[in-house]
Enzyme design. Structure first.
Site, PDB file in Angstrom:
ATOM      1  CG  HIS A 162      11.043 -25.546  16.649  1.00 12.64           C
ATOM      2  ND1 HIS A 162      10.794 -26.535  15.724  1.00 12.64           N
ATOM      3  CD2 HIS A 162      10.182 -24.535  16.354  1.00 12.64           C
ATOM      4  CE1 HIS A 162       9.840 -26.136  14.905  1.00 12.64           C
ATOM      5  NE2 HIS A 162       9.453 -24.920  15.264  1.00 12.64           N
ATOM      6  CB  CYS A 216      -0.951  -0.015   1.193  1.00  8.95           C
ATOM      7  SG  CYS A 216      -0.130  -0.056   2.800  1.00  8.95           S
TER       8      CYS A 216
END
Length: 640
Positions: free
Chosen positions: A563, A25
Site C-alpha cells: 500500500h 432496517c
C-alpha cells in the site's frame, strides 16, 4: 452484548471518525464511510452476533438480525450525531456512487424508517378484509369504521410519513418538509380533485395569469413528496445565505415555503404523479401480458436483488400500484414466495445436518424467514452452504411464475406467513387460495430441492469457531478468520523491503487500520526513492485502479498488500505509475510501480505499508530493521 458488538464494529470500520452516516432496517446496520479501505469487512463478518458484512455500492451493510436496533443504538451512542449538515445527506450524495446506486440508496433510507408503521397498518387492513369476507364484521359497524381509520390513515397520509423520513435523508428541516406535504393534501387541492372526479365544475387556480395549479390526488402518493423535499433541501440553504441572520428566523421559512410549495404544486407534484401513473401502467401491462416470464425472472433473482438493496427501488412502484390500482401484482406476490423459499431451504438444512449447532441455527433462521425476516436464513445458512441458496433461486423462480401467471393480487404491504391476510379479496376466494398454494409450493420446493442438491455439512468444531461458541480456549488471534489451520512452511520464508527508506514502527502510522494492524501484520517504510519492487517471487493478484496498491501471492500461499501512501487513493493515480498487471508472475526485485515521492509528500503521507493479509495462516512472523534504513536487499519479515 450489543455494546460489545458496536465497539468491535466501530473499531473495524476505522473508528467513529470514519463513519459519515449510519442507520438501520429490520436486520441490517447500514452506513457510509469516508474511506472504504479502512473497513475490514472480513473481520466484521466474524464478530460474534454478526451474520455477515458486505459493501453494496458505497453502502456498508452489516447483517445482524433481530438485535440490529439495539446495536444501532449502541453505535450512535458512541458516534454521536452524524451528517455533513450542509443540507444534503451522504446517503443521497455519496461521492463515487452512480446515479442508479444513489437513487436506490436514497429510496432505501427514506422507506426503511416507515416500514414498521406500514407493516402494522397493512396487517390490520388484511385482518379487517378477512373479517368482513367471512361475515364476522359488517362494514357499517362502528368498530369497523374506527379500525379502518387506524388501518388506512398511514396510507392516506403517506406523504407526511415520507416527508419526515426524506427530510432526515436530505438533511433539511423536518417541519418545513411536513408543511410541503400538507400543501399537497390541503382540502382545496383534494376537495377540488374529488369534485372534478364526481363530475362537478371547479374554478381553476391560476398564477400570474397563465400558470394553472393542477388538482390531483396526492393521498398515498410517493414520488411527488420526495421530489418536493429534495427541492427543499437546496432552496432553504440557498435562501439562508441571502437573508440577513437577524431576519432569517422569519423570512427564510417564508420564502422557502413559497418557492418550494408553488414549485411542488405546479411542477414537481404533477410530474411525480404522472411518472407514478406511467410506471404503474407499464408494470401492470408487463405483468398482465408477460406475467409468467416476469414472475419467473423476478422470483429467481429476488434474493440477489435483496442482497444488493435494489428491492427498495421497487417500493415506490408498489405504493403507486396501491394508490392507483388498489392492489399490487408485482413485488408483494413474488416476495411472498421467495421469502418462504429461504425458510424451506433452512428447514431442510436443519433436517439433514448432523451438526447440533447447525440444526439449531437453521431452525431458528427458518422460523424467522417464515415470519418474513429472511436475512438470517439467507446469509447465515443458505449462502454459506451454497446449494441451499441455489434451491431457493429455483423454487422462487417457479413459484413466482405460477403466482404471477394466475394474477395474484396483494392488498397490503406485508411479508411472511401473516401476509396471507393481505391476499383476501372480497368476492374472490381464489386469490387467497392462490396465495396459500404458492406459499406452500415454494416452501416444499425449496425443502425438497435442498435435500436433492445436498450440501457439505460444516463440522461442529468449525461452526463453533465461526460462531465464537467453542468451549476450548481461543488463541490471541481468536478474532481472526480461522477457517483453516495455520500453514506450516517447510522452511523459513523471507520477505524483503519493497522500497528504499526508513523503517518506522507501525504504531506511529497516523491511520488506525494500519497502526493497529487490523488488516494483518504490517511493516512501514518511509521511502526516499520512488521505485517500488516485488519483495518476493510472487503472482500479482491485484492492481488498484488508483495505482496506489498492489496485491501479491507467493506459491507458499503468503498474501501481501503493498500500500503506497496514506489516503493516496484520493490522488486517483496521479503521481503513480504501475509496471505490472494482475495474474503476472514477478521475481523478487521486479519493479512493480514508481511514485513521485516529493510531490505526493506535499499532499499526503507517502509511507509504504507492506501487509501480510492472511497473517492468521502462519504460526510465527518476525519483523526486522525497525527504526533503521532499509533497501530491497534487506529482509523485513521472516515467516514460519
Amino acid at each position: 452484548m450489543e455494546k460489545d458488538i458496536a465497539n468491535q464494529i466501530i473499531d473495524l470500520v476505522g473508528g467513529k471518525d470514519n463513519i459519515t452516516d449510519v442507520w438501520h432496517c429490520a436486520t441490517r446496520l447500514r452506513m457510509f464511510v469516508h474511506k472504504k479501505d479502512q473497513v475490514n469487512v472480513e473481520k466484521i463478518s466474524n464478530i460474534k452476533g454478526v451474520v455477515t458484512a458486505q459493501f453494496s455500492g458505497e453502502q456498508l451493510q452489516i447483517i445482524i438480525g433481530n438485535k440490529v436496533a439495539k446495536v444501532y443504538a449502541e453505535v450512535t451512542e458512541i458516534t454521536g450525531p452524524l451528517g455533513n449538515n450542509n443540507g444534503q445527506s451522504d446517503r443521497a450524495n455519496k461521492s463515487g456512487s452512480g446515479v442508479i446506486s444513489t437513487i436506490m440508496e436514497t429510496i432505501s433510507g427514506i422507506f426503511t424508517p416507515i416500514l414498521p408503521v406500514i407493516a402494522g397498518a397493512g396487517l390490520l387492513k388484511g385482518l379487517l378484509t378477512l373479517c368482513t369476507g367471512l361475515g364476522w364484521l359488517a362494514e357499517e359497524a362502528d368498530i369497523y369504521k374506527v379500525l379502518f381509520i387506524v388501518a388506512d390513515c398511514a396510507f392516506y397520509f403517506l406523504p407526511f410519513l415520507l416527508a419526515s423520513s426524506a427530510a432526515k435523508i436530505f438533511k433539511t428541516n423536518n417541519f418545513l418538509a411536513i408543511t410541503v406535504a400538507g400543501s399537497m393534501l390541503y382540502p382545496t387541492i383534494l376537495g377540488s380533485y374529488n369534485a372534478i372526479s364526481a363530475g362537478q365544475e371547479v374554478d381553476p387556480i391560476t398564477l400570474f395569469g397563465f400558470v394553472n395549479v393542477p388538482f390531483l390526488n396526492y393521498s398515498s402518493s410517493v414520488i411527488p413528496i420526495i421530489l418536493g423535499v429534495w427541492l427543499l433541501s437546496y432552496v432553504e440553504p440557498a435562501i439562508k445565505k441571502i437573508v440577513p441572520r437577524s431576519l432569517s428566523i422569519m423570512f427564510t421559512p417564508m420564502f422557502t415555503l413559497i418557492i418550494v410549495i408553488v414549485a411542488t404544486l405546479v411542477v414537481l407534484g404533477p410530474l411525480g404523479n404522472y411518472i407514478g401513473e406511467v410506471l404503474a401502467i407499464a408494470i401492470s401491462w408487463l405483468f398482465n401480458h408477460a406475467g409468467i416470464i416476469a414472475g419467473l425472472l423476478l422470483g429467481a433473482t429476488m434474493p440477489l436483488i435483496i442482497m444488493t438493496g435494489m428491492h427498495y427501488a421497487l417500493f415506490p412502484l408498489v405504493f403507486n400500484n396501491f394508490a392507483l390500482l388498489g392492489h399490487d401484482k408485482m413485488l408483494n406476490p413474488v416476495a411472498l414466495v421467495t421469502n418462504v423459499a429461504q425458510s424451506g431451504a433452512a428447514f431442510a438444512v436443519a433436517f439433514r445436518s448432523k451438526n447440533k449447532e447447525m440444526k439449531e441455527l437453521a431452525t431458528s433462521s427458518g422460523v424467522s424467514a417464515l415470519l418474513g425476516i429472511t436475512e438470517p436464513a439467507m446469509y447465515g445458512i443458505n449462502i454459506k452452504l451454497k446449494r441451499p441458496f441455489y434451491a431457493c433461486l429455483i423454487a422462487g423462480g417457479i413459484s413466482g411464475a405460477i403466482v404471477v401467471g394466475f394474477g395474484l393480487k396483494s392488498f397490503a404491504f406485508l411479508t411472511g406467513i401473516i401476509s396471507l391476510t393481505a391476499y383476501v379479496e372480497p368476492g374472490n376466494i381464489w386469490n387467497v387460495v392462490i396465495a396459500i398454494s404458492g406459499f406452500a409450493l415454494s416452501f416444499v420446493l425449496a425443502f425438497i430441492l435442498t435435500l436433492i442438491l445436498g450440501f457439505e455439512d460444516i463440522p461442529e468444531e468449525k461452526l463453533e469457531e465461526e460462531m465464537g461458541t467453542a468451549d476450548k480456549q481461543k488463541s490471541s488471534k481468536s478474532d481472526e478468520n480461522i477457517d483453516n489451520a495455520p500453514v506450516k512452511l517447510t522452511e523459513k520464508k523471507e520477505i524483503a523491503s519493497p522500497a528504499t527508506g526508513k523503517a518506522i514502527p507501525i504504531e506511529e502510522i497516523n491511520d488506525k487500520v494500519f497502526s493497529k494492524e487490523i488488516m494483518g501484520t504490517s511493516y512501514a517504510v518511509t521511502p526516499t526513492a520512488g521505485e517500488v519492487v516485488a519483495p518476493v517471487d510472487a503472482e500479482v493478484m491485484y492492481v488498484a485502479d488508483s495505482k496506489h496498491a498492489i496485491g501479491l501471492r507467493t506459491k507458499e500461499g503468503i498474501e501481501l498488500l503493498i500500500h503506497m501512501g496514506i489516503d493516496t487513493v484520493e490522488l486517483k493515480g496521479k503521481y503513480f505509475e504501475t509496471a505490472v498487471k494482475a495474474t503476472e508472475q514477478v521475481s523478487k526485485g521486479t519493479v512493480l510501480a514508481t511514485m513521485e515521492v516529493k510531490k505526493i509528500a506535499e499532499l499526503y503521507d507517502p509511507t509504504i505499508i507492506t501487509i501480510i493479509t492472511n497473517t492468521q495462516d502462519f504460526q510465527n512472523i518476525k519483523k526486522q530493521y525497525i527504526n533503521q534504513e532499509v533497501t530491497p536487499a534487506n529482509t523485513i519479515f521472516e515467516i514460519e
